[in-house]
Design an enzyme around this catalytic site. Structure first.
Site, PDB file in Angstrom:
ATOM      1  CB  ALA A 171      59.938  23.103 -13.959  1.00  0.00           C
TER       2      ALA A 171
ATOM      3  CG  LEU B 237      -1.825  -1.211   1.370  1.00  0.00           C
ATOM      4  CD1 LEU B 237      -2.819  -1.005   2.514  1.00  0.00           C
ATOM      5  CD2 LEU B 237      -2.582  -1.487   0.076  1.00  0.00           C
TER       6      LEU B 237
ATOM      7  CG  ASN C  90      57.797  12.432 -10.020  1.00  0.00           C
ATOM      8  OD1 ASN C  90      57.603  12.004  -8.892  1.00  0.00           O
ATOM      9  ND2 ASN C  90      57.822  13.726 -10.293  1.00  0.00           N
TER      10      ASN C  90
ATOM     11  NE  ARG D  13      35.544  14.267 -12.889  1.00  0.00           N
ATOM     12  CZ  ARG D  13      35.687  15.061 -13.952  1.00  0.00           C
ATOM     13  NH1 ARG D  13      36.740  15.859 -14.048  1.00  0.00           N
ATOM     14  NH2 ARG D  13      34.801  15.036 -14.921  1.00  0.00           N
TER      15      ARG D  13
ATOM     16  N   GLY E  13      -9.397   4.517   1.843  1.00  0.00           N
ATOM     17  CA  GLY E  13      -9.050   3.689   2.990  1.00  0.00           C
ATOM     18  C   GLY E  13      -8.269   2.442   2.589  1.00  0.00           C
TER      19      GLY E  13
ATOM     20  CE1 TYR F 254      40.908  16.476 -14.857  1.00  0.00           C
ATOM     21  CE2 TYR F 254      41.790  17.468 -16.861  1.00  0.00           C
ATOM     22  CZ  TYR F 254      40.844  16.686 -16.215  1.00  0.00           C
ATOM     23  OH  TYR F 254      39.841  16.100 -16.932  1.00  0.00           O
TER      24      TYR F 254
ATOM     25  NE  ARG G 297       2.912  14.151  11.016  1.00  0.00           N
ATOM     26  CZ  ARG G 297       3.052  13.076  11.795  1.00  0.00           C
ATOM     27  NH1 ARG G 297       2.197  12.086  11.716  1.00  0.00           N
ATOM     28  NH2 ARG G 297       4.047  12.998  12.638  1.00  0.00           N
TER      29      ARG G 297
ATOM     30  CE  LYS H 183      37.739  12.928 -18.050  1.00  0.00           C
ATOM     31  NZ  LYS H 183      37.209  13.660 -19.199  1.00  0.00           N
TER      32      LYS H 183
ATOM     33  CD  GLU I 103      -7.932   1.595  12.439  1.00  0.00           C
ATOM     34  OE1 GLU I 103      -7.067   2.483  12.357  1.00  0.00           O
ATOM     35  OE2 GLU I 103      -7.638   0.378  12.438  1.00  0.00           O
TER      36      GLU I 103
HETATM   37  C1  UD1 Z   1      -3.592   1.873   9.600  1.00  0.00           C
HETATM   38  C2  UD1 Z   1      -4.465   0.795  10.226  1.00  0.00           C
HETATM   39  C3  UD1 Z   1      -4.221   0.751  11.730  1.00  0.00           C
HETATM   40  C4  UD1 Z   1      -2.739   0.532  12.006  1.00  0.00           C
HETATM   41  C5  UD1 Z   1      -1.899   1.571  11.281  1.00  0.00           C
HETATM   42  C6  UD1 Z   1      -0.441   1.237  11.391  1.00  0.00           C
HETATM   43  C7  UD1 Z   1      -6.506   0.670   8.905  1.00  0.00           C
HETATM   44  C8  UD1 Z   1      -7.923   1.059   8.810  1.00  0.00           C
HETATM   45  N1  UD1 Z   1      -5.841   1.107   9.958  1.00  0.00           N
HETATM   46  O1  UD1 Z   1      -4.016   3.106  10.145  1.00  0.00           O
HETATM   47  O2  UD1 Z   1      -4.973  -0.266  12.320  1.00  0.00           O
HETATM   48  O3  UD1 Z   1      -2.498   0.601  13.404  1.00  0.00           O
HETATM   49  O4  UD1 Z   1      -2.227   1.620   9.891  1.00  0.00           O
HETATM   50  O5  UD1 Z   1       0.300   2.301  10.879  1.00  0.00           O
HETATM   51  O6  UD1 Z   1      -6.002  -0.050   8.062  1.00  0.00           O
HETATM   52  N2  UD1 Z   1      -3.122   3.733   2.155  1.00  0.00           N
HETATM   53  C9  UD1 Z   1      -3.478   3.603   0.847  1.00  0.00           C
HETATM   54  N3  UD1 Z   1      -4.728   3.986   0.463  1.00  0.00           N
HETATM   55  C10 UD1 Z   1      -5.625   4.515   1.334  1.00  0.00           C
HETATM   56  C11 UD1 Z   1      -5.250   4.633   2.674  1.00  0.00           C
HETATM   57  C12 UD1 Z   1      -3.993   4.234   3.073  1.00  0.00           C
HETATM   58  O7  UD1 Z   1      -2.708   3.154   0.014  1.00  0.00           O
HETATM   59  O8  UD1 Z   1      -6.740   4.830   0.893  1.00  0.00           O
HETATM   60  C13 UD1 Z   1      -1.799   3.307   2.570  1.00  0.00           C
HETATM   61  C14 UD1 Z   1      -0.920   4.425   3.097  1.00  0.00           C
HETATM   62  O9  UD1 Z   1      -0.132   4.963   2.078  1.00  0.00           O
HETATM   63  C15 UD1 Z   1      -0.068   3.721   4.146  1.00  0.00           C
HETATM   64  C16 UD1 Z   1      -0.962   2.606   4.637  1.00  0.00           C
HETATM   65  O10 UD1 Z   1      -1.946   2.406   3.642  1.00  0.00           O
HETATM   66  O11 UD1 Z   1       1.079   3.155   3.576  1.00  0.00           O
HETATM   67  C17 UD1 Z   1      -1.618   2.925   5.954  1.00  0.00           C
HETATM   68  O12 UD1 Z   1      -2.341   4.102   5.813  1.00  0.00           O
HETATM   69  P1  UD1 Z   1      -2.498   5.134   7.002  1.00  0.00           P
HETATM   70  O13 UD1 Z   1      -3.370   6.248   6.598  1.00  0.00           O
HETATM   71  O14 UD1 Z   1      -1.176   5.459   7.560  1.00  0.00           O
HETATM   72  O15 UD1 Z   1      -3.301   4.208   8.037  1.00  0.00           O
HETATM   73  P2  UD1 Z   1      -3.711   4.565   9.491  1.00  0.00           P
HETATM   74  O16 UD1 Z   1      -4.969   5.309   9.472  1.00  0.00           O
HETATM   75  O17 UD1 Z   1      -2.558   5.154  10.210  1.00  0.00           O
END
Ligand code: UD1
Ligand code: CA
Length: 455
Positions: free
Chosen positions: A420, A9, A374, A330, A79, A363, A16, A348, A151
């Site tokens: 030289a 994922l 030398n 290089r 999600g 160089y 941040r 180089k 969560e």
């Molecule tokens: C998620 C978990 C949580 C866990 C935590 C650990 C769920 C609902 N929650 O929470 O239980 O403790 O990770 O860090 O799974 N991502 C996608 N697509 C999305 C959302 C997220 O690709 O739509 C990817 C993000 O890039 C990341 C990972 O999924 O790599 C987790 O996403 P993040 O938003 O950090 O999850 P949390 O809400 O922190």
């Protein structure tokens, strides 16, 4: 080991990080975080690796184009459950699926292999106990058996007190995912399709559900900020340093070395503080690297000493050389054995044969230098005429006086001596002294001007 699917994922935005670069491309040890995760996944020999990408996704795909993975776009990001759903069409339903996060770069291969093994035909969650579990999904157990994941934002006070958290890394049967994922709802505090909701579904189906802990918490730590990125970088570097010392390498300070690639060392190698190793670097037996050297894609022969502040890139250095301080090698540089390259010398695309020396301020570019040559202080190969590069050939046993310019293409014959200050524009014959210099004159009776008195 049974084969598997891996889903990584990587669609989250990573606000941040405060960067234009997508989060998963920020480097650990010079390599994008996501590339670390892909490499860890690949080591498990999976049938398929699917990366779910979204925000800034085209840059991610382009940067990691060489990685042999399937890309699944998630747009918009609804999600983690919705994210895995996007990968589903690319997965083999007969194999289990391991879910990884693109921003959790340091999980050990053994931890993942163990999770896959304990999942067997059921499900397995990688969990960890944290002193401060704030922000994470909590593992809700009943009589020790996992019931569901809640969560943080959906949890009540009792659930928030649970210190065992979901790392997000899990293994599930793919056919079950295909059944469950389309049924997930988003009626929760975040309005998201939670992958974590599949745990309760597995329990309802009485599917075998196991859990394991990683050996260390950093294995499951994610990167959301530059501060976390730096923390994981240090952990990774400490592990590299430990591995080197384990092999017998002497490190002046294991906290002050950076390995951003592969560093291969022979016996009794010693490395002083502040050195950076990039790409593939090979150090032969008894090589010593002085403080604050930067080495990228170089091979160094046994017994060679690199003094302080050297910068080597794409060079092959023989045995028993003395390099630096302040030397720059290089790409395309090949030095044979017992060569001395001293301070403020740049080499180089040149070969230097055994026992030759360029000890100060020179160089040497596009040159073929013989043995026992030398090269005096201030010598320059003038290899570039503004349009093309030309070669300089310096044969064996040549002595080049200080402050000489060799205007290439030019050859200095075997055993020749250049006086030289020579500007060599034609070949110098072997065994003879060649020099280009205005005759020295002394002006008789000349007097220094004296300051005129003001009246
Ligand atoms: C998620 C978990 C949580 C866990 C935590 C650990 C769920 C609902 N929650 O929470 O239980 O403790 O990770 O860090 O799974 N991502 C996608 N697509 C999305 C959302 C997220 O690709 O739509 C990817 C993000 O890039 C990341 C990972 O999924 O790599 C987790 O996403 P993040 O938003 O950090 O999850 P949390 O809400 O922190
Ligand atoms: Ca997170």
């Amino acid at each position: 080991m049974t084969s598997l699917n891996v889903v990584i994922l990587a669609a989250g935005q990573g606000k941040r990080m405060r960067s234009r670069l997508p989060k998963v491309l920020h480097p650990i040890a010079g390599k994008p975080m996501l590339a670390h995760v892909i490499d860890k996944a690949r080591a498990l020999l999976p049938a398929h690796i699917v990366v779910v990408y979204g925000h800034g996704g085209e840059t991610v795909r382009e940067t990691l184009a060489a990685a042999d993975v399937v890309w699944a776009k998630q747009e918009p990001q609804l999600g983690t459950g919705h994210a895995v759903l996007q990968a589903l069409p690319h997965l083999d339903p007969a194999l289990p699926t391991l879910v990884l996060y693109g921003d959790v770069p340091l999980t050990r291969g053994a931890t993942l292999a163990n999770l896959v093994a304990i999942a067997d035909t059921g499900m397995a969650l990688l969990t960890v106990e944290l002193a401060d579990p704030t922000g994470y999904g909590r593992i809700v157990r009943h009589d020790g058996a996992i019931q569901r994941i809640v969560e943080e934002k959906d949890a009540d006070a009792a659930e928030r007190a649970i210190r065992e958290i979901n790392t997000g890394i899990l293994v599930a049967p793919t056919a079950a995912l295909a059944r469950w994922l389309p049924t997930l709802g988003n009626r929760n505090a975040q309005g998201e399709y939670y992958l974590t909701d599949i745990v309760a579904l597995a329990v309802a189906e009485k599917l075998a559900l196991r859990s394991a802990h990683p050996a260390a918490i950093w294995e499951v730590e994610g990167v959301n900020s530059k501060s976390q990125l730096a923390q994981l970088e240090r952990i990774h570097q400490h592990r590299c340093a430990d591995a080197l010392m384990e092999q017998g390498v002497t490190l002046a300070d294991p906290a002050r070395i950076d390995v951003r690639g592969e560093l291969v060392c022979g016996m009794d190698v010693s490395i002083d503080v502040g050195c950076v190793f990039e790409g593939r670097v090979e150090l032969g037996d008894e090589v010593s690297v002085g403080p604050h050297c930067v080495l990228k894609d170089v091979t160094i022969g046994a017994g060679t000493r690199l003094n302080a502040y050297c910068h080597l890139d794409g060079a092959t250095v023989g045995a028993d050389n003395a390099i630096g301080p302040y030397a720059r090698l290089r790409p395309g540089t090949t030095l044979a054995d017992d060569v001395h390259i001293g301070n403020f010398v740049e080499v180089k695309n040149s070969t230097v044969a055994a026992h030759s020396k360029a000890n100060h301020l020179a160089y040497v570019g596009d040159a073929t230098v013989g043995s026992r040559v030398n090269i005096g202080a201030g010598t320059i190969t003038c290899n570039y005429d503004g349009a093309n590069k030309h070669r300089t050939v310096i044969e064996d046993d040549v002595f080049i006086g200080s402050d000489t310019q060799l205007v290439a293409p030019v050859t200095v014959g075997r055993g020749a001596t250049l006086g030289a200050g020579t500007t060599l524009t034609r070949d110098a014959p072997p065994e003879q002294l060649t020099l280009s210099r205005a005759k020295q004159v002394t002006v008789p009776g000349w007097q220094r001007p004296v300051k005129q008195k003001k009246d």
